[in-house]
Design a protein around this motif. Structure first.
Motif, PDB file in Angstrom:
ATOM      1  N   MET A   1       0.851  -1.126   0.069  1.00 44.96           N
ATOM      2  CA  MET A   1      -0.118   0.062  -0.014  1.00 44.96           C
ATOM      3  C   MET A   1       0.999   1.189   0.098  1.00 44.96           C
ATOM      4  O   MET A   1       2.265   1.083   0.687  1.00 44.96           O
ATOM      5  CB  MET A   1      -0.921  -0.019   1.413  1.00 44.96           C
ATOM      6  N   THR A   2       0.631   2.103  -0.812  1.00 43.76           N
ATOM      7  CA  THR A   2       1.249   3.205  -0.921  1.00 43.76           C
ATOM      8  C   THR A   2       0.446   4.656  -1.162  1.00 43.76           C
ATOM      9  O   THR A   2      -0.733   4.348  -1.772  1.00 43.76           O
ATOM     10  CB  THR A   2       2.400   3.259  -2.014  1.00 43.76           C
ATOM     11  N   ALA A   3       0.989   5.878  -1.122  1.00 41.41           N
ATOM     12  CA  ALA A   3       0.320   7.038  -1.394  1.00 41.41           C
ATOM     13  C   ALA A   3       0.836   7.244  -2.723  1.00 41.41           C
ATOM     14  O   ALA A   3       0.113   8.166  -3.495  1.00 41.41           O
ATOM     15  CB  ALA A   3       0.786   8.284  -0.466  1.00 41.41           C
ATOM     16  N   ASN A   4       1.603   6.599  -3.679  1.00 38.62           N
ATOM     17  CA  ASN A   4       1.890   7.022  -4.770  1.00 38.62           C
ATOM     18  C   ASN A   4       1.221   5.920  -5.689  1.00 38.62           C
ATOM     19  O   ASN A   4       0.809   4.981  -5.638  1.00 38.62           O
ATOM     20  CB  ASN A   4       3.511   6.455  -5.059  1.00 38.62           C
TER      21      ASN A   4
ATOM     22  N   THR B   1       6.124  -0.904  -9.029  1.00 33.18           N
ATOM     23  CA  THR B   1       5.543  -2.090  -8.123  1.00 33.18           C
ATOM     24  C   THR B   1       5.826  -3.124  -8.804  1.00 33.18           C
ATOM     25  O   THR B   1       6.184  -4.250  -8.278  1.00 33.18           O
ATOM     26  CB  THR B   1       4.263  -1.564  -7.740  1.00 33.18           C
ATOM     27  N   ARG B   2       5.379  -3.407 -10.078  1.00 33.84           N
ATOM     28  CA  ARG B   2       5.265  -4.656 -10.787  1.00 33.84           C
ATOM     29  C   ARG B   2       6.739  -5.230 -11.068  1.00 33.84           C
ATOM     30  O   ARG B   2       7.069  -6.327 -10.956  1.00 33.84           O
ATOM     31  CB  ARG B   2       4.590  -4.572 -12.034  1.00 33.84           C
ATOM     32  N   GLU B   3       7.441  -4.203 -11.470  1.00 32.01           N
ATOM     33  CA  GLU B   3       8.955  -4.415 -11.787  1.00 32.01           C
ATOM     34  C   GLU B   3       9.560  -5.065 -10.464  1.00 32.01           C
ATOM     35  O   GLU B   3      10.513  -5.676 -10.683  1.00 32.01           O
ATOM     36  CB  GLU B   3       9.790  -3.295 -12.154  1.00 32.01           C
ATOM     37  N   ALA B   4       9.214  -4.532  -9.298  1.00 28.78           N
ATOM     38  CA  ALA B   4       9.937  -4.975  -7.882  1.00 28.78           C
ATOM     39  C   ALA B   4       9.521  -6.354  -7.709  1.00 28.78           C
ATOM     40  O   ALA B   4      10.019  -6.612  -6.758  1.00 28.78           O
ATOM     41  CB  ALA B   4       9.546  -3.986  -7.044  1.00 28.78           C
ATOM     42  N   GLY B   5       8.491  -6.911  -8.288  1.00 30.25           N
ATOM     43  CA  GLY B   5       7.849  -8.438  -8.087  1.00 30.25           C
ATOM     44  C   GLY B   5       6.642  -8.223  -7.169  1.00 30.25           C
ATOM     45  O   GLY B   5       6.400  -9.436  -6.742  1.00 30.25           O
ATOM     46  N   MET B   6       5.981  -7.167  -6.762  1.00 25.62           N
ATOM     47  CA  MET B   6       4.935  -7.287  -6.365  1.00 25.62           C
ATOM     48  C   MET B   6       3.675  -7.546  -7.263  1.00 25.62           C
ATOM     49  O   MET B   6       3.773  -7.248  -8.298  1.00 25.62           O
ATOM     50  CB  MET B   6       4.788  -5.838  -5.534  1.00 25.62           C
ATOM     51  N   ASN B   7       2.650  -8.064  -6.583  1.00 24.58           N
ATOM     52  CA  ASN B   7       1.564  -8.428  -7.346  1.00 24.58           C
ATOM     53  C   ASN B   7       0.475  -7.609  -7.523  1.00 24.58           C
ATOM     54  O   ASN B   7      -0.223  -7.265  -8.533  1.00 24.58           O
ATOM     55  CB  ASN B   7       0.577  -9.729  -6.563  1.00 24.58           C
ATOM     56  N   GLU B   8       0.487  -6.585  -6.600  1.00 31.06           N
ATOM     57  CA  GLU B   8      -0.624  -5.649  -6.659  1.00 31.06           C
ATOM     58  C   GLU B   8       0.041  -3.987  -5.963  1.00 31.06           C
ATOM     59  O   GLU B   8       0.952  -4.075  -5.443  1.00 31.06           O
ATOM     60  CB  GLU B   8      -1.793  -5.812  -5.781  1.00 31.06           C
ATOM     61  N   HIS B   9      -0.741  -3.130  -6.569  1.00 27.75           N
ATOM     62  CA  HIS B   9      -0.538  -1.895  -6.136  1.00 27.75           C
ATOM     63  C   HIS B   9      -1.606  -0.970  -5.630  1.00 27.75           C
ATOM     64  O   HIS B   9      -2.532  -0.738  -6.429  1.00 27.75           O
ATOM     65  CB  HIS B   9       0.021  -0.983  -7.214  1.00 27.75           C
TER      66      HIS B   9
END
Length: 44
Positions: free
Chosen positions: A1-4, A13-21
């Protein structure tokens, strides 16, 4: 979860390997829906 919440932030976020933003302010229904989606995928 982010304010961005910009498109570039979502891509990073996706490039970092996370599933969702999920951006703030938190949408509790969206958060729960996403958690349920990933729980169901894990059971499959």
């Amino acid at each position: 979860m982010t304010a961005n919440a910009f498109t570039e932030d979502r891509q990073q976020t996706r490039e970092a390997g996370m599933n969702e933003h999920i951006a703030k302010p938190l949408d509790a229904k969206l958060l729960m829906r996403k958690i349920m989606e990933y729980c169901k995928r894990r059971d499959a």
